[in-house]
Design a protein around this motif. Sequence first.
Motif, PDB file in Angstrom:
ATOM      1  N   VAL A   8     -27.175   1.189  14.773  1.00 53.81           N
ATOM      2  CA  VAL A   8     -27.814   2.701  14.318  1.00 53.81           C
ATOM      3  C   VAL A   8     -29.592   2.849  14.309  1.00 53.81           C
ATOM      4  CG1 VAL A   8     -28.263   3.088  11.874  1.00 53.81           C
ATOM      5  CG2 VAL A   8     -25.523   2.120  12.575  1.00 53.81           C
ATOM      6  N   LEU A   9     -29.555   1.444  14.584  1.00 54.20           N
ATOM      7  CA  LEU A   9     -31.525   2.190  14.762  1.00 54.20           C
ATOM      8  C   LEU A   9     -31.918   2.164  15.970  1.00 54.20           C
ATOM      9  CD1 LEU A   9     -32.070  -2.013  12.556  1.00 54.20           C
ATOM     10  CD2 LEU A   9     -32.134   0.598  11.904  1.00 54.20           C
ATOM     11  N   ASN A  10     -30.959   2.752  16.548  1.00 53.46           N
ATOM     12  CA  ASN A  10     -31.280   2.833  17.878  1.00 53.46           C
ATOM     13  C   ASN A  10     -32.181   4.077  18.677  1.00 53.46           C
ATOM     14  OD1 ASN A  10     -31.367   3.048  20.837  1.00 53.46           O
ATOM     15  ND2 ASN A  10     -29.396   2.878  20.989  1.00 53.46           N
ATOM     16  N   PRO A  11     -33.204   4.321  18.873  1.00 57.66           N
ATOM     17  CA  PRO A  11     -33.610   5.786  19.331  1.00 57.66           C
ATOM     18  C   PRO A  11     -32.755   7.003  20.226  1.00 57.66           C
ATOM     19  CG  PRO A  11     -35.369   3.823  19.593  1.00 57.66           C
ATOM     20  CD  PRO A  11     -34.388   3.615  19.060  1.00 57.66           C
ATOM     21  N   GLN A  12     -32.116   5.963  20.572  1.00 57.49           N
ATOM     22  CA  GLN A  12     -31.988   6.509  21.888  1.00 57.49           C
ATOM     23  C   GLN A  12     -30.196   7.590  21.635  1.00 57.49           C
ATOM     24  OE1 GLN A  12     -31.380   3.897  24.668  1.00 57.49           O
ATOM     25  NE2 GLN A  12     -33.143   3.738  25.966  1.00 57.49           N
ATOM     26  N   ILE A  19     -25.045   9.408  12.878  1.00 55.80           N
ATOM     27  CA  ILE A  19     -24.173   9.408  11.498  1.00 55.80           C
ATOM     28  C   ILE A  19     -22.837   8.900  11.601  1.00 55.80           C
ATOM     29  CG2 ILE A  19     -23.311  11.275   9.732  1.00 55.80           C
ATOM     30  CD1 ILE A  19     -25.395  12.802  10.185  1.00 55.80           C
ATOM     31  N   LEU A  20     -21.993   8.630  12.744  1.00 59.05           N
ATOM     32  CA  LEU A  20     -21.176   8.056  13.260  1.00 59.05           C
ATOM     33  C   LEU A  20     -21.099   6.430  13.012  1.00 59.05           C
ATOM     34  CD1 LEU A  20     -19.601  10.250  16.193  1.00 59.05           C
ATOM     35  CD2 LEU A  20     -18.568   9.892  12.965  1.00 59.05           C
ATOM     36  N   LEU A  21     -21.995   6.306  13.418  1.00 56.58           N
ATOM     37  CA  LEU A  21     -22.052   5.074  13.388  1.00 56.58           C
ATOM     38  C   LEU A  21     -22.287   4.020  12.316  1.00 56.58           C
ATOM     39  CD1 LEU A  21     -24.182   4.443  16.894  1.00 56.58           C
ATOM     40  CD2 LEU A  21     -22.224   3.055  16.458  1.00 56.58           C
ATOM     41  N   ALA A  22     -23.723   4.862  11.602  1.00 57.96           N
ATOM     42  CA  ALA A  22     -23.480   4.207   9.936  1.00 57.96           C
ATOM     43  C   ALA A  22     -21.947   4.618   9.052  1.00 57.96           C
ATOM     44  CB  ALA A  22     -24.160   5.194   9.324  1.00 57.96           C
ATOM     45  N   GLN A  23     -21.238   5.665   8.726  1.00 60.52           N
ATOM     46  CA  GLN A  23     -20.259   5.300   8.194  1.00 60.52           C
ATOM     47  C   GLN A  23     -19.562   4.470   9.314  1.00 60.52           C
ATOM     48  OE1 GLN A  23     -18.795   9.373   9.707  1.00 60.52           O
ATOM     49  NE2 GLN A  23     -19.611  10.123   7.945  1.00 60.52           N
TER      50      GLN A  23
END
Length: 91
Positions: A8-12, A19-23
Amino acid sequence: MSTAKETVLNPQATPGEQILLAQLHQVQRALEQSYADRRQQEAETAACAQRVQALEVELAQLKAHLSAVLTSRSWRITAPLRRLFERQNND
């Protein structure tokens, strides 16, 4: 292998991926909480089962004691006396 939080913190990652990773991370936390709740419920159920078993043992002991009293010679000998007291109390 990176975790969902690290990704989620990956700027790439694209905004959609973010959004999907946060979910995904949120679902993972909810699942972990559900597992913890289930383990707690199972522990409570086991404790209740032990308590029921202990109460069943106690009940069996009390029934045996009552049976011993009711079949004792002294209980049978004093039956007329108890009936006399019952009649006096009912009148």
